[in-house]
Design an enzyme around this catalytic site. Sequence first.
Site, PDB file in Angstrom:
ATOM      1  CG  ASP A  15      12.162  36.860   1.427  1.00  0.00           C
ATOM      2  OD1 ASP A  15      12.904  35.953   1.860  1.00  0.00           O
ATOM      3  OD2 ASP A  15      12.180  38.022   1.866  1.00  0.00           O
ATOM      4  CG  HIS A  32      16.372  26.908   0.461  1.00  0.00           C
ATOM      5  ND1 HIS A  32      15.842  28.166   0.365  1.00  0.00           N
ATOM      6  CD2 HIS A  32      17.423  27.014   1.318  1.00  0.00           C
ATOM      7  CE1 HIS A  32      16.550  29.004   1.130  1.00  0.00           C
ATOM      8  NE2 HIS A  32      17.493  28.325   1.719  1.00  0.00           N
ATOM      9  CG  LEU A 126       6.709  31.114 -19.168  1.00  0.00           C
ATOM     10  CD1 LEU A 126       6.138  32.507 -18.881  1.00  0.00           C
ATOM     11  CD2 LEU A 126       6.370  30.195 -17.991  1.00  0.00           C
TER      12      LEU A 126
END
Length: 229
Positions: A15, A32, A126
């Site tokens: 956020d 962004h 991962l």
Amino acid sequence: MIKQNIPTHIAIIMDGNGRWAKEQGLKRTAGHEKGASVVRDITTHCGNIGVKYLTLYAFSTENWNRPKLEVEFLMRLLEKYLKSELDVYLKNDVRFETIGDISKFSKSLQKTIANVKEKTAHCKSLTQVLALNYGSRDEIIRAINKGIKDGITNFTEDSLNSYLDTSSIPDVDMLIRTSGEIRLSNYLLWQCAYSEMFFTQTYWPEFTPNELDDLISDFQKRERRFGGI
Ligand code: FPP
């Protein structure tokens, strides 16, 4: 941070992109864009330190309510990111997965997502999971409806779990939210039942591997009792 007791599954609510950009005198979209490069850095770092699952809230079921231009920008950014990222995933042995209902995305984006999943399916270090058009309530309702279709009338925790988008992913050990907001925003409500929660003031575009290491150190000091004593 010690090398033992690294959390298996870290989930992050990324956020603060918009506020960061505004404070720099930039457009929200620049936030962004910077956020996407932080996704890359944090993913690489998690792979290096032995985290097995990293789930990132990239687009929520509520994010469609943003201005059309911002939604379109996020869709283009995601597609660009995934296309350029394929080589990085392969180089770092990262498997790419998603949770959420991606059937609402453009055919082209769906194709890109499917391609990156397929090409990285063999990677083992991962698993990076992007939450895309994801909302926890939506996920639970979809799971129940799928189960009912299969004739289930009496769910157990295990059977409901097996219908969730996260069926093959363990519960969240560590939940992190950046930018100072202290709420879950419909993110992994079921999966965070016993997770340790961390809230930092840092905006996502300024979040660093060093700060993640500091939060993991805090995690390692916490005593997890899972309801016991
Ligand atoms: C929250 O910032 C962030 C989002 C709604 C989207 C997250 C997207 C990214 C990190 C970039 C793209 C991701 C990938 C994987 C390429 P906000 O816009 O709500 O910030 P604000 O609360 O300050 O307005």
